[in-house]
Motif scaffolding. Structure first.
Motif, PDB file in Angstrom:
ATOM      1  N   LYS A   3     116.325  21.505   3.644  1.00 52.60           N
ATOM      2  CA  LYS A   3     117.435  22.022   2.858  1.00 52.60           C
ATOM      3  C   LYS A   3     118.382  22.844   3.728  1.00 52.60           C
ATOM      4  CE  LYS A   3     118.669  22.451  -1.638  1.00 52.60           C
ATOM      5  NZ  LYS A   3     118.680  21.393  -2.646  1.00 52.60           N
ATOM      6  N   ARG A   4     117.780  23.532   4.733  1.00 53.84           N
ATOM      7  CA  ARG A   4     118.602  24.326   5.668  1.00 53.84           C
ATOM      8  C   ARG A   4     119.312  23.434   6.710  1.00 53.84           C
ATOM      9  NH1 ARG A   4     114.525  29.284   7.404  1.00 53.84           N
ATOM     10  NH2 ARG A   4     115.205  30.818   5.853  1.00 53.84           N
ATOM     11  N   LYS A   5     118.927  22.161   6.714  1.00 47.78           N
ATOM     12  CA  LYS A   5     119.444  21.178   7.684  1.00 47.78           C
ATOM     13  C   LYS A   5     118.916  21.423   9.090  1.00 47.78           C
ATOM     14  CE  LYS A   5     123.594  20.251   4.977  1.00 47.78           C
ATOM     15  NZ  LYS A   5     125.066  20.157   4.958  1.00 47.78           N
ATOM     16  N   ASN A   6     117.720  22.071   9.168  1.00 43.37           N
ATOM     17  CA  ASN A   6     116.996  22.182  10.440  1.00 43.37           C
ATOM     18  C   ASN A   6     116.084  20.961  10.541  1.00 43.37           C
ATOM     19  OD1 ASN A   6     118.184  24.662  10.970  1.00 43.37           O
ATOM     20  ND2 ASN A   6     116.521  25.810   9.960  1.00 43.37           N
ATOM     21  N   TYR A   7     116.709  19.801  10.851  1.00 41.49           N
ATOM     22  CA  TYR A   7     115.989  18.535  10.733  1.00 41.49           C
ATOM     23  C   TYR A   7     114.874  18.382  11.758  1.00 41.49           C
ATOM     24  CZ  TYR A   7     119.850  17.405   7.643  1.00 41.49           C
ATOM     25  OH  TYR A   7     120.758  17.421   6.614  1.00 41.49           O
ATOM     26  N   GLU A   8     115.070  18.922  12.948  1.00 40.26           N
ATOM     27  CA  GLU A   8     114.030  18.806  13.979  1.00 40.26           C
ATOM     28  C   GLU A   8     112.754  19.521  13.535  1.00 40.26           C
ATOM     29  OE1 GLU A   8     113.350  19.821  18.713  1.00 40.26           O
ATOM     30  OE2 GLU A   8     115.355  19.996  17.850  1.00 40.26           O
ATOM     31  N   LYS A   9     112.928  20.755  13.026  1.00 44.17           N
ATOM     32  CA  LYS A   9     111.774  21.527  12.569  1.00 44.17           C
ATOM     33  C   LYS A   9     111.152  20.877  11.329  1.00 44.17           C
ATOM     34  CE  LYS A   9     110.524  26.388  12.063  1.00 44.17           C
ATOM     35  NZ  LYS A   9     111.024  27.781  11.986  1.00 44.17           N
ATOM     36  N   LEU A  44     111.142  17.750  10.669  1.00 47.27           N
ATOM     37  CA  LEU A  44     110.446  16.539  11.092  1.00 47.27           C
ATOM     38  C   LEU A  44     109.037  16.858  11.599  1.00 47.27           C
ATOM     39  CD1 LEU A  44     110.691  13.497  11.429  1.00 47.27           C
ATOM     40  CD2 LEU A  44     111.636  13.879  13.716  1.00 47.27           C
ATOM     41  N   ARG A  45     108.918  17.983  12.319  1.00 44.18           N
ATOM     42  CA  ARG A  45     107.586  18.381  12.811  1.00 44.18           C
ATOM     43  C   ARG A  45     106.632  18.628  11.631  1.00 44.18           C
ATOM     44  NH1 ARG A  45     110.359  21.576  16.695  1.00 44.18           N
ATOM     45  NH2 ARG A  45     109.879  23.496  15.542  1.00 44.18           N
ATOM     46  N   TYR A  46     107.133  19.330  10.636  1.00 51.01           N
ATOM     47  CA  TYR A  46     106.309  19.579   9.447  1.00 51.01           C
ATOM     48  C   TYR A  46     105.928  18.260   8.780  1.00 51.01           C
ATOM     49  CZ  TYR A  46     107.076  24.658   9.354  1.00 51.01           C
ATOM     50  OH  TYR A  46     107.082  25.989   9.642  1.00 51.01           O
ATOM     51  N   LEU A  47     106.890  17.333   8.733  1.00 46.44           N
ATOM     52  CA  LEU A  47     106.664  16.059   8.067  1.00 46.44           C
ATOM     53  C   LEU A  47     105.603  15.235   8.785  1.00 46.44           C
ATOM     54  CD1 LEU A  47     107.624  14.480   5.621  1.00 46.44           C
ATOM     55  CD2 LEU A  47     109.308  13.368   7.083  1.00 46.44           C
ATOM     56  N   ARG A  48     105.635  15.254  10.151  1.00 48.07           N
ATOM     57  CA  ARG A  48     104.621  14.517  10.924  1.00 48.07           C
ATOM     58  C   ARG A  48     103.225  15.079  10.643  1.00 48.07           C
ATOM     59  NH1 ARG A  48     107.961  14.324  16.631  1.00 48.07           N
ATOM     60  NH2 ARG A  48     109.200  12.446  16.163  1.00 48.07           N
ATOM     61  N   ASN A  49     103.112  16.412  10.648  1.00 47.16           N
ATOM     62  CA  ASN A  49     101.810  17.040  10.380  1.00 47.16           C
ATOM     63  C   ASN A  49     101.298  16.665   8.988  1.00 47.16           C
ATOM     64  OD1 ASN A  49     101.693  18.338  12.843  1.00 47.16           O
ATOM     65  ND2 ASN A  49     102.649  20.221  12.090  1.00 47.16           N
ATOM     66  N   ILE A  50     102.257  16.684   8.071  1.00 49.46           N
ATOM     67  CA  ILE A  50     101.875  16.374   6.686  1.00 49.46           C
ATOM     68  C   ILE A  50     101.427  14.924   6.569  1.00 49.46           C
ATOM     69  CG2 ILE A  50     102.757  16.119   4.323  1.00 49.46           C
ATOM     70  CD1 ILE A  50     104.702  18.486   5.094  1.00 49.46           C
ATOM     71  N   TYR A  51     102.142  14.009   7.228  1.00 44.98           N
ATOM     72  CA  TYR A  51     101.804  12.597   7.151  1.00 44.98           C
ATOM     73  C   TYR A  51     100.404  12.349   7.714  1.00 44.98           C
ATOM     74  CZ  TYR A  51     101.796   7.599   8.061  1.00 44.98           C
ATOM     75  OH  TYR A  51     101.455   6.281   8.106  1.00 44.98           O
ATOM     76  N   THR A  52     100.137  12.967   8.867  1.00 51.39           N
ATOM     77  CA  THR A  52      98.818  12.792   9.501  1.00 51.39           C
ATOM     78  C   THR A  52      97.713  13.304   8.582  1.00 51.39           C
ATOM     79  OG1 THR A  52      99.840  13.112  11.663  1.00 51.39           O
ATOM     80  CG2 THR A  52      97.442  13.323  11.536  1.00 51.39           C
ATOM     81  N   LYS A  53      97.932  14.506   8.035  1.00 49.91           N
ATOM     82  CA  LYS A  53      96.904  15.105   7.159  1.00 49.91           C
ATOM     83  C   LYS A  53      96.764  14.315   5.860  1.00 49.91           C
ATOM     84  CE  LYS A  53      97.329  19.844   8.829  1.00 49.91           C
ATOM     85  NZ  LYS A  53      97.782  21.217   8.498  1.00 49.91           N
ATOM     86  N   ASP A  54      97.915  13.844   5.333  1.00 55.48           N
ATOM     87  CA  ASP A  54      97.856  13.097   4.074  1.00 55.48           C
ATOM     88  C   ASP A  54      97.077  11.809   4.222  1.00 55.48           C
ATOM     89  OD1 ASP A  54      99.130  14.971   2.640  1.00 55.48           O
ATOM     90  OD2 ASP A  54     101.069  13.951   2.525  1.00 55.48           O
ATOM     91  N   SER A  55      97.259  11.157   5.370  1.00 52.61           N
ATOM     92  CA  SER A  55      96.535   9.918   5.625  1.00 52.61           C
ATOM     93  C   SER A  55      95.033  10.150   5.608  1.00 52.61           C
ATOM     94  CB  SER A  55      96.910   9.422   7.006  1.00 52.61           C
ATOM     95  OG  SER A  55      97.602   8.292   6.929  1.00 52.61           O
ATOM     96  N   LEU A  56      94.669  11.204   6.362  1.00 49.06           N
ATOM     97  CA  LEU A  56      93.248  11.559   6.445  1.00 49.06           C
ATOM     98  C   LEU A  56      92.736  12.014   5.085  1.00 49.06           C
ATOM     99  CD1 LEU A  56      90.784  11.972   8.261  1.00 49.06           C
ATOM    100  CD2 LEU A  56      91.615  14.264   8.757  1.00 49.06           C
ATOM    101  N   ASN A  57      93.552  12.837   4.396  1.00 48.85           N
ATOM    102  CA  ASN A  57      93.138  13.360   3.091  1.00 48.85           C
ATOM    103  C   ASN A  57      93.005  12.256   2.058  1.00 48.85           C
ATOM    104  OD1 ASN A  57      92.992  15.978   3.944  1.00 48.85           O
ATOM    105  ND2 ASN A  57      95.093  16.489   3.365  1.00 48.85           N
ATOM    106  N   PHE A  58      93.910  11.237   2.175  1.00 46.45           N
ATOM    107  CA  PHE A  58      93.826  10.133   1.225  1.00 46.45           C
ATOM    108  C   PHE A  58      92.505   9.394   1.383  1.00 46.45           C
ATOM    109  CE2 PHE A  58      94.348   5.636   0.233  1.00 46.45           C
ATOM    110  CZ  PHE A  58      94.705   5.723  -1.089  1.00 46.45           C
ATOM    111  N   LYS A  59      92.160   9.115   2.641  1.00 48.19           N
ATOM    112  CA  LYS A  59      90.890   8.422   2.898  1.00 48.19           C
ATOM    113  C   LYS A  59      89.709   9.266   2.420  1.00 48.19           C
ATOM    114  CE  LYS A  59      92.615   5.919   6.933  1.00 48.19           C
ATOM    115  NZ  LYS A  59      92.536   5.789   8.405  1.00 48.19           N
ATOM    116  N   GLN A  60      89.767  10.553   2.777  1.00 49.68           N
ATOM    117  CA  GLN A  60      88.676  11.444   2.363  1.00 49.68           C
ATOM    118  C   GLN A  60      88.633  11.578   0.842  1.00 49.68           C
ATOM    119  OE1 GLN A  60      89.534  15.025   4.530  1.00 49.68           O
ATOM    120  NE2 GLN A  60      88.366  14.389   6.340  1.00 49.68           N
ATOM    121  N   GLY A  61      89.848  11.652   0.235  1.00 50.89           N
ATOM    122  CA  GLY A  61      89.918  11.803  -1.218  1.00 50.89           C
ATOM    123  C   GLY A  61      89.356  10.591  -1.934  1.00 50.89           C
TER     124      GLY A  61
END
Length: 478
Positions: free
Chosen positions: A283-289, A291-308
């Motif tokens: 929302k602040r348009k700090n897209y680089e930062k 994106l980093r959050y989004l990558r972490n979330i994607y990795t964890k979500d993938s793992l969490n989905f399998k675990q879930g």
């Protein structure tokens, strides 16, 4: 001899004292189990690890005492601790074990609590199954008029409808729950209800109302050391501030919430704050930062989905296993009950046969004795009949004499009546005539009184004469 008796009494007294001491110790120990379970339950929103630790202590102590209600509640408390740590498989195992014990104890209220706990496990993944367990709880709560249990299940049902995006329906259930918790003065759950209602108003875009409730709940949660509730409220506030483009307030809420998520060691909550941070930076348009959050979330979500998914399957498997084991136990118990019924049935039939034989023998003896008594009674009846015949004959003679006497008396009464009619009525008629003459003034009063006295005297003489005649046995007529 006296010394020996004294020794015996001393030993008995010491044994009684020891027994009383043991009972007191056992009572104290069961109280400790109850307190540990309560303490663990109360810590669920502050430190789930402590909840598990207290539950395990209570369980160990209850097993030593063979205190089944304490064991059952300890398993439930341990399951609640694992639920708040997002360890669903361990939670369901403990819940099902607790449920099995409570069913054996026929403790309906505690069964309702466990159904409520299991419903919470499924409320994010299987809404229909979750509502099925909550409805089981609600039936029991209404049957027992348990307002605390009703309040809890209304709260949880509201959360299910929130996840189904039925925000107004969720609010209805939250209001029902809130009314009951206010009546019960349950401060912890009142705070949670403020948080839940704030979330609904946020989703309904009523931001002012949502912020008011959430800030009030946040303050109360800090005062009560409800770490998980503080983190949850911060997450909602952060999302609302992002929507309103209040970035500084959103950042502050994320920072505080992340700290509290770490305190309660909730990986799910940490991931939620990471996703909120991504939304803020985007929302602040700090897209680089962002994106980093989004990558972490994607990795964890993938793992969490399998675990879930794996967790969900394991939970269902454990539930099926537990239900199967419970069915087998019920069948075994039913067989044992049937065997006991058969044994007692055979025993009762054998006993009844013995009683029947005894009754038959007794009946034969009693019949012989009865026949003998009947013969004796017949002889006695014959003698009594002869006596009655003699008495009847004598009575006839007495009746004849009494009849003659009554006839004589009736004749006298008839004569008395006739005499009364002819002899008494004359003076009475004279009296009546004198009274009429006196009223009309045709006779002097002294002369009237003299003649009336004469009439009265005649009447009195006639009555005395008649009385003498009636009581004189010699005279038979007037």
């Amino acid at each position: 001899m006296n010394k020996f008796l004294l020794l015996v009494f001393s030993i008995l007294f010491a044994g009684m004292a020891f027994a009383d001491g043991t009972k007191t110790l056992a009572a104290d120990d069961t109280t400790s189990v109850i307190q540990l379970n309560k303490q663990g339950f109360d810590m669920r929103l502050t430190s789930p690890e402590q909840t598990i630790a207290d539950g395990k202590k209570a369980l160990a102590m209850a097993k030593k005492l063979n205190y089944v209600p304490g064991m059952a509640e300890a398993y439930r408390v341990i399951g609640i601790g694992y639920y708040y740590l997002d360890e669903s498989v361990k939670a369901i195992n403990n819940y099902l074990t607790a449920l099995n014990y409570f069913q054996q104890l026929k403790d309906l209220a505690s069964q309702g609590k466990v159904y409520n706990n299991i419903g919470n496990l499924y409320r994010y993944t299987d809404y229909d199954l979750s509502l099925e367990f909550f409805n089981k709880t609600l039936v029991i709560a209404k049957q027992l008029s348990d307002e605390a249990l009703m309040a809890g299940v209304y709260n949880n049902m509201g959360t299910v409808y929130y996840h189904k995006n039925s925000f107004n329906q969720a609010l209805i259930y939250y209001e029902k729950s809130s009314a009951l918790y206010n009546k019960l003065k349950d401060s912890t759950n009142i705070v949670q209800l403020m948080q839940n209602k704030g979330l609904m108003y946020f989703n309904l875009h009523q931001y002012d109302k949502a912020e008011e409730l959430l800030l009030k709940a946040n303050k109360a949660a800090h005062q009560l050391d409800l770490n998980e509730v503080v983190a949850g409220i911060d997450l909602i506030l952060a999302e609302q501030y992002i929507a309103q483009e209040k970035f500084a307030e959103a950042n502050k809420a994320i920072e505080e919430g992340t700290v509290y998520a770490g305190m309660i060691k909730s990986d799910k909550m940490k991931s939620d704050f990471e996703y909120t941070s991504y939304q803020l930076e985007s929302k602040r348009k700090n897209y680089e930062k962002a994106l980093r959050y989004l990558r972490n979330i994607y990795t964890k979500d993938s793992l969490n989905f399998k675990q879930g998914a794996s967790t969900q399957i394991k939970m269902m498997e454990e539930q099926v296993k537990q239900q199967d084991a419970q069915r087998k136990t019920e069948i075994l118990l039913q067989r044992q009950a049937n065997d006991r019924i058969k044994f007692w049935a055979v025993t009762i039939v054998a006993g009844l046969l013995l009683v029947l034989v005894g009754l038959l023998v007794s009946n034969v003896k009693r019949k012989a004795k009865t026949n003998e008594q009947l013969s004796t009674l017949n002889d006695e009846v014959s003698r009594q009949k002869d006596n009655l015949d003699r008495i009847n004959h004598h009575l006839e003679e007495i009746i004849d004499e009494r009849t003659k006497d009554l006839q004589i008396k009736n004749k006298k009464l008839s004569e008395y009546s006739s005499y009364l009619s002819h002899q008494i009525r004359g003076p009475i008629a004279t009296l009546k005539g004198l009274m009429n003459l006196e009223k009309e003034g045709l006779v002097d009063q002294p002369e009237c009184i003299r003649m009336m006295n004469k009439c009265v005297g005649e009447i009195d003489n006639k009555i005395i004469e008649m009385s003498d005649m009636l009581h004189d046995p010699v005279k038979t007529s007037l």
